[in-house]
Motif scaffolding. Structure first.
Motif, PDB file in Angstrom:
ATOM      1  N   ALA A 136       0.838  -1.208   0.000  1.00 48.16           N
ATOM      2  CA  ALA A 136       0.000   0.000   0.000  1.00 48.16           C
ATOM      3  C   ALA A 136       0.870   1.254   0.000  1.00 48.16           C
ATOM      4  CB  ALA A 136      -0.935  -0.012   1.203  1.00 48.16           C
ATOM      5  N   ASP A 137       1.974   1.230   0.767  1.00 50.42           N
ATOM      6  CA  ASP A 137       2.892   2.377   0.790  1.00 50.42           C
ATOM      7  C   ASP A 137       3.496   2.610  -0.593  1.00 50.42           C
ATOM      8  OD1 ASP A 137       2.480   2.775   3.514  1.00 50.42           O
ATOM      9  OD2 ASP A 137       4.253   1.615   4.101  1.00 50.42           O
ATOM     10  N   CYS A 138       3.900   1.525  -1.237  1.00 51.21           N
ATOM     11  CA  CYS A 138       4.478   1.635  -2.584  1.00 51.21           C
ATOM     12  C   CYS A 138       3.467   2.216  -3.566  1.00 51.21           C
ATOM     13  CB  CYS A 138       4.969   0.273  -3.075  1.00 51.21           C
ATOM     14  SG  CYS A 138       6.427  -0.331  -2.220  1.00 51.21           S
ATOM     15  N   THR A 139       2.213   1.782  -3.460  1.00 51.84           N
ATOM     16  CA  THR A 139       1.163   2.292  -4.349  1.00 51.84           C
ATOM     17  C   THR A 139       0.937   3.782  -4.111  1.00 51.84           C
ATOM     18  OG1 THR A 139       0.117   0.129  -4.339  1.00 51.84           O
ATOM     19  CG2 THR A 139      -1.230   1.971  -5.069  1.00 51.84           C
ATOM     20  N   THR A 140       0.981   4.202  -2.852  1.00 58.20           N
ATOM     21  CA  THR A 140       0.769   5.612  -2.514  1.00 58.20           C
ATOM     22  C   THR A 140       1.923   6.477  -3.021  1.00 58.20           C
ATOM     23  OG1 THR A 140      -0.440   4.964  -0.535  1.00 58.20           O
ATOM     24  CG2 THR A 140       0.385   7.215  -0.607  1.00 58.20           C
ATOM     25  N   LEU A 141       3.156   5.985  -2.905  1.00 57.67           N
ATOM     26  CA  LEU A 141       4.342   6.767  -3.280  1.00 57.67           C
ATOM     27  C   LEU A 141       4.692   6.671  -4.761  1.00 57.67           C
ATOM     28  CD1 LEU A 141       6.610   5.896  -0.223  1.00 57.67           C
ATOM     29  CD2 LEU A 141       5.381   8.037  -0.640  1.00 57.67           C
TER      30      LEU A 141
END
Length: 150
Positions: free
Chosen positions: A18-23
């Motif tokens: 999820a962090d990777c998708t957000t960034l």
């Protein structure tokens, strides 16, 4: 993919999917500016604090604050009518006498007079005099003294 690898390079920067998708949009903006993945990784991992509470927060801040300027591509610099890429005038110097000139006028890095003197073995008229050598040595010694800690 570069964001997911950060956690492998440094465990303090482990990100969730999820962090990777957000960034991802922020990292994509960097890559759209002509930045390589290696440069992006180096910019994000340089000077990390000893303890990181929120890897996603830290990376979001760095991706936002450290984004490099847009560098125009060669095709953006040209007008639509130009078929060949435009180049600024490039001048190089003779490696012997430091005379400037275009690269094609300095084969092997030497201007015509220096090339002639080198190939014919004649005396080099551009060799420094003893006074010039002494002046350069004195200047260098002065610079070294200025660099010494007080």
């Amino acid at each position: 993919m570069a964001l997911a690898r950060l956690g492998r390079n440094d465990h303090r920067l482990a990100l969730s999917a999820a962090d990777c998708t957000t960034l991802e949009p922020l990292a994509t903006a960097w890559l759209a500016r002509g930045i390589t993945v290696d440069y992006l990784t180096t910019a994000l991992t340089a000077g990390l604090p000893a303890h990181i509470d929120s890897p996603a927060g830290l990376l979001h801040r760095r991706l936002t604050d450290k984004i490099p300027p847009h560098i125009p591509r060669a095709t953006e610099d040209r007008s639509p009518d130009t078929k060949e890429p435009t180049h600024e005038a490039l001048l190089v110097e003779c490696t012997n006498c430091r005379r400037p000139g275009p690269p094609q006028a300095l084969p092997d890095g030497l201007c015509r007079p220096c090339h002639h003197a080198h190939t014919t073995g004649s005396n080099d008229t551009t060799a420094p005099t003893t006074e010039e050598i002494a002046t350069v040595k004195a200047h260098i010694a002065n610079l070294r003294n200025l660099l010494k800690p007080a």
